[in-house]
Write a protein that holds these residues in place. Structure first.
Motif, mmCIF file in Angstrom:
data_model
loop_
_atom_site.group_PDB
_atom_site.id
_atom_site.type_symbol
_atom_site.label_atom_id
_atom_site.label_comp_id
_atom_site.label_asym_id
_atom_site.label_seq_id
_atom_site.Cartn_x
_atom_site.Cartn_y
_atom_site.Cartn_z
ATOM 1 N N SER A 52 133.091 -39.559 31.396
ATOM 2 C CA SER A 52 134.256 -39.170 32.178
ATOM 3 C C SER A 52 134.172 -37.688 32.513
ATOM 4 C CB SER A 52 135.532 -39.461 31.381
ATOM 5 O OG SER A 52 136.667 -39.073 32.117
ATOM 6 N N THR A 53 133.593 -37.410 33.651
ATOM 7 C CA THR A 53 133.526 -36.024 34.113
ATOM 8 C C THR A 53 133.308 -36.038 35.614
ATOM 9 O OG1 THR A 53 132.496 -33.860 33.730
ATOM 10 C CG2 THR A 53 131.019 -35.766 33.842
ATOM 11 N N LEU A 54 133.227 -34.869 36.184
ATOM 12 C CA LEU A 54 133.049 -34.777 37.631
ATOM 13 C C LEU A 54 131.618 -35.143 38.020
ATOM 14 C CD1 LEU A 54 134.871 -31.363 38.093
ATOM 15 C CD2 LEU A 54 135.718 -33.585 38.856
ATOM 16 N N PRO A 55 131.446 -35.767 39.191
ATOM 17 C CA PRO A 55 130.090 -36.119 39.632
ATOM 18 C C PRO A 55 129.151 -34.924 39.680
ATOM 19 C CG PRO A 55 131.718 -37.260 40.974
ATOM 20 C CD PRO A 55 132.490 -36.303 40.091
ATOM 21 N N LYS A 56 129.661 -33.757 40.064
ATOM 22 C CA LYS A 56 128.762 -32.602 40.147
ATOM 23 C C LYS A 56 128.266 -32.187 38.761
ATOM 24 C CE LYS A 56 131.985 -28.659 39.983
ATOM 25 N NZ LYS A 56 132.427 -27.443 40.688
ATOM 26 N N ILE A 57 129.077 -32.430 37.721
ATOM 27 C CA ILE A 57 128.636 -32.126 36.366
ATOM 28 C C ILE A 57 127.567 -33.130 35.941
ATOM 29 C CG2 ILE A 57 129.355 -31.840 33.974
ATOM 30 C CD1 ILE A 57 130.464 -29.756 35.932
ATOM 31 N N GLN A 58 127.735 -34.391 36.320
ATOM 32 C CA GLN A 58 126.710 -35.391 36.016
ATOM 33 C C GLN A 58 125.394 -35.033 36.700
ATOM 34 O OE1 GLN A 58 129.054 -38.763 37.422
ATOM 35 N NE2 GLN A 58 129.091 -39.590 35.348
ATOM 36 N N ARG A 59 125.481 -34.628 37.960
ATOM 37 C CA ARG A 59 124.253 -34.265 38.688
ATOM 38 C C ARG A 59 123.582 -33.059 38.038
ATOM 39 N NH1 ARG A 59 127.417 -35.595 43.343
ATOM 40 N NH2 ARG A 59 127.925 -33.419 43.706
ATOM 41 N N PHE A 60 124.410 -32.105 37.595
ATOM 42 C CA PHE A 60 123.863 -30.922 36.942
ATOM 43 C C PHE A 60 123.123 -31.304 35.658
ATOM 44 C CE2 PHE A 60 124.786 -28.187 33.263
ATOM 45 C CZ PHE A 60 123.922 -27.140 33.557
ATOM 46 N N LEU A 61 123.738 -32.155 34.846
ATOM 47 C CA LEU A 61 123.110 -32.558 33.579
ATOM 48 C C LEU A 61 121.828 -33.340 33.832
ATOM 49 C CD1 LEU A 61 126.328 -33.615 31.664
ATOM 50 C CD2 LEU A 61 124.900 -31.623 31.172
ATOM 51 N N TRP A 62 121.872 -34.181 34.866
ATOM 52 C CA TRP A 62 120.661 -34.930 35.208
ATOM 53 C C TRP A 62 119.543 -33.965 35.605
ATOM 54 C CZ3 TRP A 62 119.202 -35.788 40.645
ATOM 55 C CH2 TRP A 62 117.989 -36.478 40.749
ATOM 56 N N ARG A 63 119.888 -33.002 36.437
ATOM 57 C CA ARG A 63 118.864 -32.039 36.861
ATOM 58 C C ARG A 63 118.354 -31.242 35.667
ATOM 59 N NH1 ARG A 63 121.286 -28.478 41.397
ATOM 60 N NH2 ARG A 63 119.155 -27.673 41.504
ATOM 61 N N ALA A 64 119.236 -30.927 34.726
ATOM 62 C CA ALA A 64 118.805 -30.187 33.535
ATOM 63 C C ALA A 64 117.808 -31.016 32.724
ATOM 64 C CB ALA A 64 120.021 -29.830 32.684
ATOM 65 N N CYS A 65 118.077 -32.309 32.593
ATOM 66 C CA CYS A 65 117.209 -33.162 31.771
ATOM 67 C C CYS A 65 115.855 -33.418 32.425
ATOM 68 C CB CYS A 65 117.911 -34.487 31.473
ATOM 69 S SG CYS A 65 119.175 -34.345 30.200
ATOM 70 N N VAL A 66 115.791 -33.361 33.743
ATOM 71 C CA VAL A 66 114.500 -33.581 34.409
ATOM 72 C C VAL A 66 113.871 -32.254 34.830
ATOM 73 C CG1 VAL A 66 115.163 -35.860 35.220
ATOM 74 C CG2 VAL A 66 115.529 -33.895 36.719
ATOM 75 N N CYS A 67 114.400 -31.160 34.278
ATOM 76 C CA CYS A 67 113.872 -29.832 34.604
ATOM 77 C C CYS A 67 113.898 -29.597 36.113
ATOM 78 C CB CYS A 67 112.476 -29.644 34.040
ATOM 79 S SG CYS A 67 112.425 -29.691 32.236
ATOM 80 N N GLY A 68 114.971 -30.022 36.752
ATOM 81 C CA GLY A 68 115.104 -29.857 38.188
ATOM 82 C C GLY A 68 115.919 -28.644 38.585
ATOM 83 N N LEU A 69 116.204 -27.765 37.633
ATOM 84 C CA LEU A 69 116.939 -26.546 37.950
ATOM 85 C C LEU A 69 115.959 -25.387 38.140
ATOM 86 C CD1 LEU A 69 119.828 -26.947 35.341
ATOM 87 C CD2 LEU A 69 119.995 -27.276 37.817
ATOM 88 N N ALA A 70 116.318 -24.504 39.044
ATOM 89 C CA ALA A 70 115.402 -23.422 39.426
ATOM 90 C C ALA A 70 115.444 -22.282 38.424
ATOM 91 C CB ALA A 70 115.748 -22.928 40.824
ATOM 92 N N THR A 71 114.931 -22.541 37.230
ATOM 93 C CA THR A 71 114.833 -21.479 36.232
ATOM 94 C C THR A 71 113.644 -20.582 36.571
ATOM 95 O OG1 THR A 71 113.375 -22.786 34.828
ATOM 96 C CG2 THR A 71 115.756 -23.030 34.474
ATOM 97 N N GLY A 72 113.592 -19.433 35.946
ATOM 98 C CA GLY A 72 112.469 -18.537 36.187
ATOM 99 C C GLY A 72 111.149 -19.184 35.828
ATOM 100 N N ASP A 73 111.142 -19.913 34.719
ATOM 101 C CA ASP A 73 109.902 -20.587 34.294
ATOM 102 C C ASP A 73 109.486 -21.655 35.299
ATOM 103 O OD1 ASP A 73 107.865 -21.343 32.213
ATOM 104 O OD2 ASP A 73 108.974 -23.221 32.343
ATOM 105 N N ALA A 74 110.456 -22.474 35.766
ATOM 106 C CA ALA A 74 110.128 -23.547 36.706
ATOM 107 C C ALA A 74 109.625 -22.981 38.026
ATOM 108 C CB ALA A 74 111.360 -24.420 36.934
ATOM 109 N N LEU A 75 110.271 -21.921 38.505
ATOM 110 C CA LEU A 75 109.848 -21.323 39.774
ATOM 111 C C LEU A 75 108.448 -20.734 39.661
ATOM 112 C CD1 LEU A 75 113.182 -19.564 40.815
ATOM 113 C CD2 LEU A 75 112.149 -21.568 41.891
ATOM 114 N N THR A 76 108.193 -20.058 38.551
ATOM 115 C CA THR A 76 106.884 -19.439 38.362
ATOM 116 C C THR A 76 105.781 -20.489 38.322
ATOM 117 O OG1 THR A 76 107.927 -17.672 37.099
ATOM 118 C CG2 THR A 76 105.553 -17.914 36.880
ATOM 119 N N ARG A 77 106.079 -21.627 37.657
ATOM 120 C CA ARG A 77 105.085 -22.699 37.591
ATOM 121 C C ARG A 77 104.786 -23.269 38.969
ATOM 122 N NH1 ARG A 77 104.621 -25.575 32.448
ATOM 123 N NH2 ARG A 77 105.638 -24.381 30.824
#
Ligand code: ZN
Length: 274
Positions: A52-77
């Motif tokens: 029970s949360t907002l869809p955008k929070i679900q999408r954020f958590l999903w992206r976090a779990c699949v490393c789909g967020l643009a962290t410095g490490d992910a961008l550098t790779r």
């Protein structure tokens, strides 16, 4: 998810997002197009999508779990010119570091206790990410207590909306719970994000079977100038992807009512841009 002393902590958030297996993945994986879903326990997806949360929070958590967020490490790779280090402590900026390992994220353990409520913890993680984005782009420096206050405020607003909807169901739209497709069907949830800076626009979709298990998910930066084009593009890509796996029974969910109307109309009234 639980904690003996009943307060929010990085550890309780850790259990929300992952377990030992996927924590390894969180800290090492970097390619958002190719995912070894077997590394992520099914319980993690259920926690994210059937909550029970907002869809955008679900999408954020999903992206976090699949490393789909643009962290410095992910961008550098991905050979993008970016600082790979955490702007707060100087360690490698992975998503697990930002949300769980960084001393800034762990400050929550020492703040005044807040009740462990799934929705609230998820919002804390979201605002942790938001505070990082504001730091990187020089918009604002968040104090740790501001992260928690913002999450508590958003949580209260979410609860208030649900209460309002419960009493006036015909006038307010609720954040929707994801519903599994019937047996034999695949459901694709599609979304796009349009930014005034076209470099930040993107699309993403996830296809799941009748048990809710993810079959494929892709998030990509894609340039487009109209949200309708973005929504149409992601549905097309999702269908091509799932058809290539020889699944014939496919359901598509989109939150863009205009596009849904155009598709149902058979394209007869579709604007030229799509
Ligand atoms: Zn750090």
């Amino acid at each position: 998810m639980g904690s003996r002393n009943g307060v929010f902590s990085a550890r309780s958030a850790y259990h929300l997002l992952s377990n030992k297996e996927s924590s390894h993945r969180l800290s090492t994986a970097s390619d958002s197009r190719i995912h070894d879903w077997s590394m992520v326990p099914a319980d993690v997806w259920k926690i994210i999508w059937i909550c029970s949360t907002l869809p955008k929070i679900q999408r954020f958590l999903w992206r976090a779990c699949v490393c789909g967020l643009a962290t410095g490490d992910a961008l550098t790779r991905r050979n993008v010119a970016a600082d790979p280090l955490c702007g707060r402590c100087g360690e490698c900026e992975t998503i697990s570091h930002l949300l769980l390992g960084c001393s800034y994220a762990r400050v929550g353990e020492w703040e005044e206790g807040i009740p462990i409520i799934d929705s609230l913890v998820k919002l804390c993680l979201f605002f942790l990410w938001l505070s990082r984005t504001d730091l990187v782009f020089g918009h604002k420096i968040w104090q740790p207590n501001e992260v928690i206050c913002a999450a508590v405020k958003a949580f209260q607003e979410f609860v208030d909306i649900q209460t309002t909807v419960d009493t006036t169901p015909s006038t307010v739209s609720l954040p929707q719970q994801w519903i599994v497709p019937p047996a034999g069907y695949v459901k694709c949830n599609c979304d796009s994000s349009l930014s005034m800076d076209s470099c930040k626009s993107g699309i993403g979709f996830i296809c799941r079977d009748h048990s809710g298990a993810p079959m494929v998910a892709i998030s990509d930066p894609v340039s487009f100038s109209d949200v309708l084009v973005g929504e149409a593009t992601v549905i097309r890509l999702a269908l091509l992807e799932i058809i290539s796996t020889r699944y014939a029974r496919v359901m598509v969910e989109s939150d863009n009512i205009n596009l849904v109307t155009y598709i149902r109309d058979g394209g007869g009234t579709s604007p030229l841009l799509i």
